[in-house]
Structure formats: C-alpha cells, structure tokens
Design a protein around this motif. Structure first.
Motif, short mmCIF file in Angstrom:
data_model
loop_
_atom_site.label_atom_id
_atom_site.label_comp_id
_atom_site.label_asym_id
_atom_site.label_seq_id
_atom_site.Cartn_x
_atom_site.Cartn_y
_atom_site.Cartn_z
N ILE A 1 0.86 -1.18 0.00
CA ILE A 1 0.00 0.00 0.00
C ILE A 1 0.90 1.23 0.00
O ILE A 1 1.83 1.32 0.81
N ALA A 2 0.66 2.18 -0.89
CA ALA A 2 1.51 3.36 -0.99
C ALA A 2 0.66 4.64 -1.01
O ALA A 2 -0.41 4.67 -1.60
N TYR A 3 1.20 5.67 -0.36
CA TYR A 3 0.56 6.98 -0.28
C TYR A 3 1.53 8.04 -0.78
O TYR A 3 2.67 8.10 -0.33
N GLY A 4 1.08 8.90 -1.71
CA GLY A 4 1.92 9.97 -2.22
C GLY A 4 1.09 11.16 -2.65
O GLY A 4 -0.14 11.12 -2.62
N ASP A 5 1.80 12.24 -3.07
CA ASP A 5 1.05 13.44 -3.45
C ASP A 5 1.64 14.23 -4.61
O ASP A 5 1.09 15.25 -5.01
N THR A 6 2.78 13.77 -5.17
CA THR A 6 3.36 14.47 -6.32
C THR A 6 3.82 13.46 -7.37
O THR A 6 3.87 12.24 -7.11
N GLU A 7 4.22 13.97 -8.53
CA GLU A 7 4.73 13.10 -9.59
C GLU A 7 5.99 12.37 -9.15
O GLU A 7 6.29 11.28 -9.67
N GLU A 8 6.74 12.96 -8.21
CA GLU A 8 7.94 12.28 -7.70
C GLU A 8 7.59 10.97 -7.00
O GLU A 8 8.46 10.12 -6.80
#
Length: 196
Positions: free
Chosen positions: A171-178
């Motif tokens: 499970i992964a959480y992110g907020d930008t293209e990086e």
C-alpha cells in the motif's frame, strides 16, 4: 503482513518541511552567500528547467557542508519537537496508527532529510528511507549518501532494503509526480488521499 509506504512532505504533512529545515538550521551567512551562489540554479528550478531532485542536493550542499553533525542534530531535535507537530495531517497520522495496529510494516519514504526524519520516525515507531546526509569525522559533507530519495530512487532504495516478493499487499501513499514510481509498485495506492 502488509507493506505500507508513505511519502512525507505533502502526504503526512500539509507543508514542505525540507525548505523550512534548511532555513531554520543553516546560519544566516550561509543562507545569504549560498542564496547568491545558487541563484542561477534557483531561477532554472522556478522555470521548471531544473528538477527538484537536482535542486535539493545543491541547497543541502550550501547549507551543511562542513557543519558539525551534533549541531545539526540538535537543530533537528528542536525542529521535530516544535515545528513538525504544527504541520501534521491528523487523518494521515491516524491512518499510520491503524496500519501499525494491524501489524503492517510501515515505512516513510521521502526526499526530505535524515537528521529530522530519523528522529520523527523513531518517535512514531516506523521505519524511514530518506535523503541521508553524509558525515565525515563528525562533520556533514553536504552530500547525500545515496542521492536524492525521490522518483525512481525511492523504488531503488526500497528494493535495496526489502524483498518485495515477501509482501502480498503493498500500500503506498503519495502526493506528487515524484511519488509515481513508488505508487506504481503498490497493489493499493492513494494519491493526495484518494485511490489512484
């Protein structure tokens, strides 16, 4: 056991902490002289020509090269105690707590810096993979041990630490293209808090 990967800035926090830590821990003289030195690079960064993954190491070099590690660690402790609590997203902290209660392995994977992320993650009882500042003879070199931990490097660092085949669910959480490369290795992914 599930593997759960969280980006830090913008995902766990509501503001960028990298820049704030630089400004709060580097000396005024370094900020002024360094600002002049990297001004051309900063302009290119603002124009979108120079990516953040190349700008951050430049800033770190100017801010920390030759500075005593103990001094920066003391600054990091104050940063964790006084500033970070003001920018945390409580729903995300609750989500981290829920994952821990389930017995999931939780790792913060971030381009932000090791002095404060190591302290914060240890306090929360989670693991961390981040941009690690190199130290030589008790002083920071200003360089990173394994490069800026962003984009595809997040995945490289994760795979160096873990055997992903051991986890049925990632499970992964992110907020930008990086964060896209990290999100792409997950079986369940969230972008800016929403399923992705």
């Amino acid at each position: 056991m599930n593997l759960v990967l969280f980006d830090f800035d913008g995902t766990i926090t509501n503001k960028d902490t990298f820049t704030k830590f630089i400004v709060s821990s580097a000396s005024p003289a370094r900020l002024i002289v360094g600002g002049i030195f990297i001004l051309p690079a900063f302009i290119l960064y603002k124009l979108g020509v120079l990516p953040a993954s190349r700008m951050r190491p430049l800033v770190s070099k100017v801010a920390f090269a030759g500075v005593c590690e103990k001094h920066i660690n003391a600054k990091a402790q104050g940063f964790v105690c006084h500033y970070l609590p003001t920018v945390m997203r409580k729903p995300v902290l609750d989500k981290i707590a829920q994952h821990k209660e389930k017995g999931d392995r939780v790792i913060v994977v971030s381009a932000s810096l090791s002095p404060y992320l190591n302290i914060w993650c240890q306090g929360l009882g989670v693991e961390v993979i981040c941009s690690e500042l190199a130290v030589r003879k008790g002083k920071l070199t200003g360089s990173y041990v394994k490069g800026d931990c962003s984009g595809i490097r997040k995945v490289i660092h994760i795979k160096q630490r873990l055997n992903l085949q051991h986890y049925h669910n990632i499970i992964a959480y992110g907020d930008t293209e990086e964060d896209y490369p990290m999100l792409n290795i997950a079986t369940t992914r969230f972008y800016k808090g929403k399923p992705f």
